[in-house]
Design an enzyme around this catalytic site. Structure first.
Site, PDB file in Angstrom:
ATOM      1  N   ARG A  50       1.042  -1.364  -0.164  1.00 46.03           N
ATOM      2  CA  ARG A  50      -0.024  -0.236  -0.257  1.00 46.03           C
ATOM      3  C   ARG A  50       1.246   1.334  -0.150  1.00 46.03           C
ATOM      4  O   ARG A  50       0.546   2.066  -0.597  1.00 46.03           O
ATOM      5  CB  ARG A  50      -1.235   0.159   1.391  1.00 46.03           C
ATOM      6  CG  ARG A  50      -1.925   1.683   0.908  1.00 46.03           C
ATOM      7  CD  ARG A  50      -2.772   1.528   1.750  1.00 46.03           C
ATOM      8  NE  ARG A  50      -2.613   0.634   3.038  1.00 46.03           N
ATOM      9  CZ  ARG A  50      -1.694   0.642   4.431  1.00 46.03           C
ATOM     10  NH1 ARG A  50      -1.053   1.629   4.232  1.00 46.03           N
ATOM     11  NH2 ARG A  50      -1.983  -0.033   5.703  1.00 46.03           N
ATOM     12  N   TYR A 102     -17.915  14.808 -15.565  1.00 44.07           N
ATOM     13  CA  TYR A 102     -18.284  13.613 -15.759  1.00 44.07           C
ATOM     14  C   TYR A 102     -19.053  13.454 -14.245  1.00 44.07           C
ATOM     15  O   TYR A 102     -19.035  13.569 -13.312  1.00 44.07           O
ATOM     16  CB  TYR A 102     -16.957  13.536 -15.190  1.00 44.07           C
ATOM     17  CG  TYR A 102     -17.023  11.623 -15.349  1.00 44.07           C
ATOM     18  CD1 TYR A 102     -16.614  10.542 -16.557  1.00 44.07           C
ATOM     19  CD2 TYR A 102     -16.220  10.812 -13.669  1.00 44.07           C
ATOM     20  CE1 TYR A 102     -16.966   8.972 -15.882  1.00 44.07           C
ATOM     21  CE2 TYR A 102     -16.674  10.118 -14.045  1.00 44.07           C
ATOM     22  CZ  TYR A 102     -17.158   8.999 -15.049  1.00 44.07           C
ATOM     23  OH  TYR A 102     -17.382   7.896 -14.524  1.00 44.07           O
ATOM     24  N   ASP A 174      -9.001  17.945 -14.981  1.00 44.30           N
ATOM     25  CA  ASP A 174      -9.037  16.388 -15.269  1.00 44.30           C
ATOM     26  C   ASP A 174      -8.634  15.638 -16.920  1.00 44.30           C
ATOM     27  O   ASP A 174      -9.152  16.873 -17.692  1.00 44.30           O
ATOM     28  CB  ASP A 174     -10.179  15.696 -15.268  1.00 44.30           C
ATOM     29  CG  ASP A 174     -10.530  15.147 -15.483  1.00 44.30           C
ATOM     30  OD1 ASP A 174      -9.729  13.880 -16.490  1.00 44.30           O
ATOM     31  OD2 ASP A 174     -11.339  13.814 -14.609  1.00 44.30           O
ATOM     32  N   LYS A 199      -8.684   4.871 -18.803  1.00 43.20           N
ATOM     33  CA  LYS A 199      -9.587   5.289 -20.568  1.00 43.20           C
ATOM     34  C   LYS A 199      -7.643   4.945 -21.550  1.00 43.20           C
ATOM     35  O   LYS A 199      -7.755   4.631 -21.874  1.00 43.20           O
ATOM     36  CB  LYS A 199      -9.493   6.889 -20.275  1.00 43.20           C
ATOM     37  CG  LYS A 199     -10.799   7.328 -19.366  1.00 43.20           C
ATOM     38  CD  LYS A 199     -11.555   5.725 -19.782  1.00 43.20           C
ATOM     39  CE  LYS A 199     -12.686   5.764 -18.022  1.00 43.20           C
ATOM     40  NZ  LYS A 199     -13.450   7.857 -17.583  1.00 43.20           N
TER      41      LYS A 199
END
Ligand SMILES: *Cc1c(COP(=O)(O)O)cnc(C)c1O
Length: 383
Positions: A50, A102, A174, A199
């Site tokens: 992590r 979005y 973004d 994406k």
């Protein structure tokens, strides 16, 4: 490698020296949660995955190089990246987002962050006067997209960065639609850039991941703390898949853009099609701005996303359900072409918000199949 490799070269080599242990040309997938220590607290920089993992670290180095940024911090999804960025502002602060945004970003601020005391405003960010009016002392973060989703509006990133900074707010872009190959928001004044790596960066519709790139050392340190403390991290295999995807990002983007340009031109000629939204069309309202800021590849390129309006919702739904090459599905940025109905699919969370997208709108993520096949497919679906 040269001192400052170009984009295509960095994509293949940055953060990806041959494995010193074996000489493997492609770095291993460090599919491990923990690392054996030589003595208590004596280790080689990795303790627990992590906190850090070598495959994730390689991906972060590569993406930072592509953005020409000092730092990259990877997350388990684009939303995890945005949610973690939202954790850098304080209770009572305000966030400003575009009114064409979005759907998941809107939902995060509307349904999740609000109950934590974070307030938000939406504004038409093509209207700089309206943005200026919305910004206030309490505004801590301005988060924008350009091109916007799903109407591909182009925002003036330089002007918005100045307005945000004048109000004492951080400016975050973004850049999921444009990718660092087409647009470098840090050079236009952004403090940080966020990606859904799901994406174009991954590019093959086979994973979910996110990232933030930035130069600001202090904010990077905070994001690293949050990456480890909130723990929204990507796994080693997904990190490796995105690294692999990045190697072909430039060639894929060139083909996405070329195909999208042809499709936008085709759609414009169709009697069943109303407005076509594509920043590469010369009479598209944002075209001049796009030409001046989507030029990181050396010449302007306008992306692989196209949307268009039909005469009725029934028609839009019928088109979405009639294509054979374009697959009906959410998401974007993969090698395969996708078609969707934003009002009922990706942007359904905007229902009742006052900033709904029109039900007559169809969105395309143009893939890298042969453009003639894509055009023939749209032709029969519209016919
Ligand atoms: C998909 C998307 C996101 C969210 O990313 P996930 O990886 O799905 O969490 C954020 N912004 C934009 C512009 C997107 O297209």
């Amino acid at each position: 490698m040269t001192d400052s490799p170009r984009f295509e070269t960095a994509a293949i080599h940055a953060g990806q020296d041959p494995d010193p242990a074996t000489g493997a040309a492609v770095g291993p997938i460090y599919q491990t949660s923990t690392y054996v220590q030589e003595g208590v607290g004596r280790h080689r920089g990795y303790e627990y995955s992590r906190s850090d993992n070598p495959t994730r670290r390689a991906l972060e180095a590569c993406l930072a190089a592509l953005e020409e940024a000092r730092h990259c911090v990877a997350f388990g999804s684009g939303m995890a990246a945005i949610a973690t960025l939202a954790m850098t502002v304080r209770f009572g602060d305000r966030v400003v987002i575009p009114d064409d945004v979005y759907g998941g970003t809107y939902r995060l601020f509307d349904q999740v962050m609000g109950s934590l005391g974070l307030r938000y405003d939406t504004v038409d960010m093509t209207d700089l006067a309206a943005v200026k009016q919305t910004l206030g002392d309490e505004t801590a973060l301005v988060l924008v997209e350009s091109p916007t989703n799903p109407r591909l509006r182009i925002l003036d990133l330089r002007a918005l960065a100045e307005l945000a900074h004048a109000a004492g707010a951080r400016f975050v872009v973004d850049n999921t639609f444009a990718t660092p190959y087409l647009q470098r928001p840090l050079r236009l004044g952004a403090d940080a850039v966020v990606y859904s790596a799901t994406k174009y960066l991954g590019g093959h519709s086979d994973l979910v991941m996110g990232a933030v790139t930035l130069d600001d050392d202090e904010l990077a340190e905070r994001l690293r703390l949050l990456q480890n403390s909130a723990g929204a991290v990507p796994g080693p295999f997904d990190s490796w898949l995105v690294l692999r995807g990045l190697k072909t990002l430039a060639v894929r983007m060139r083909q996405h853009c070329a195909n999208a340009e042809r499709i936008a031109a085709f759609l414009r000629e169709q009697p069943a099609v109303g407005r076509v939204h594509y920043p590469g069309l010369e009479d598209f309202p944002g075209h001049p701005l796009a030409r001046g800021q989507m030029d990181a590849a050396g010449a302007p390129l306008y992306g692989g996303m196209v949307s268009f309006e039909t005469e009725s919702e029934e028609r839009a739904l019928r088109v979405c359900e009639s294509t054979r090459v374009f697959l009906l599905g959410e998401s974007l940025g993969g090698v395969e072409s996708l078609i969707e109905h934003p009002a009922r699919m990706t942007h359904a969370s905007l229902e009742g918000s006052g900033i709904e997208v029109p039900a007559t709108l169809v969105r395309l993520s143009v893939g890298i199949e042969h453009p003639d096949d894509l055009i023939a497919d749209l032709g029969q679906a519209l016919g």
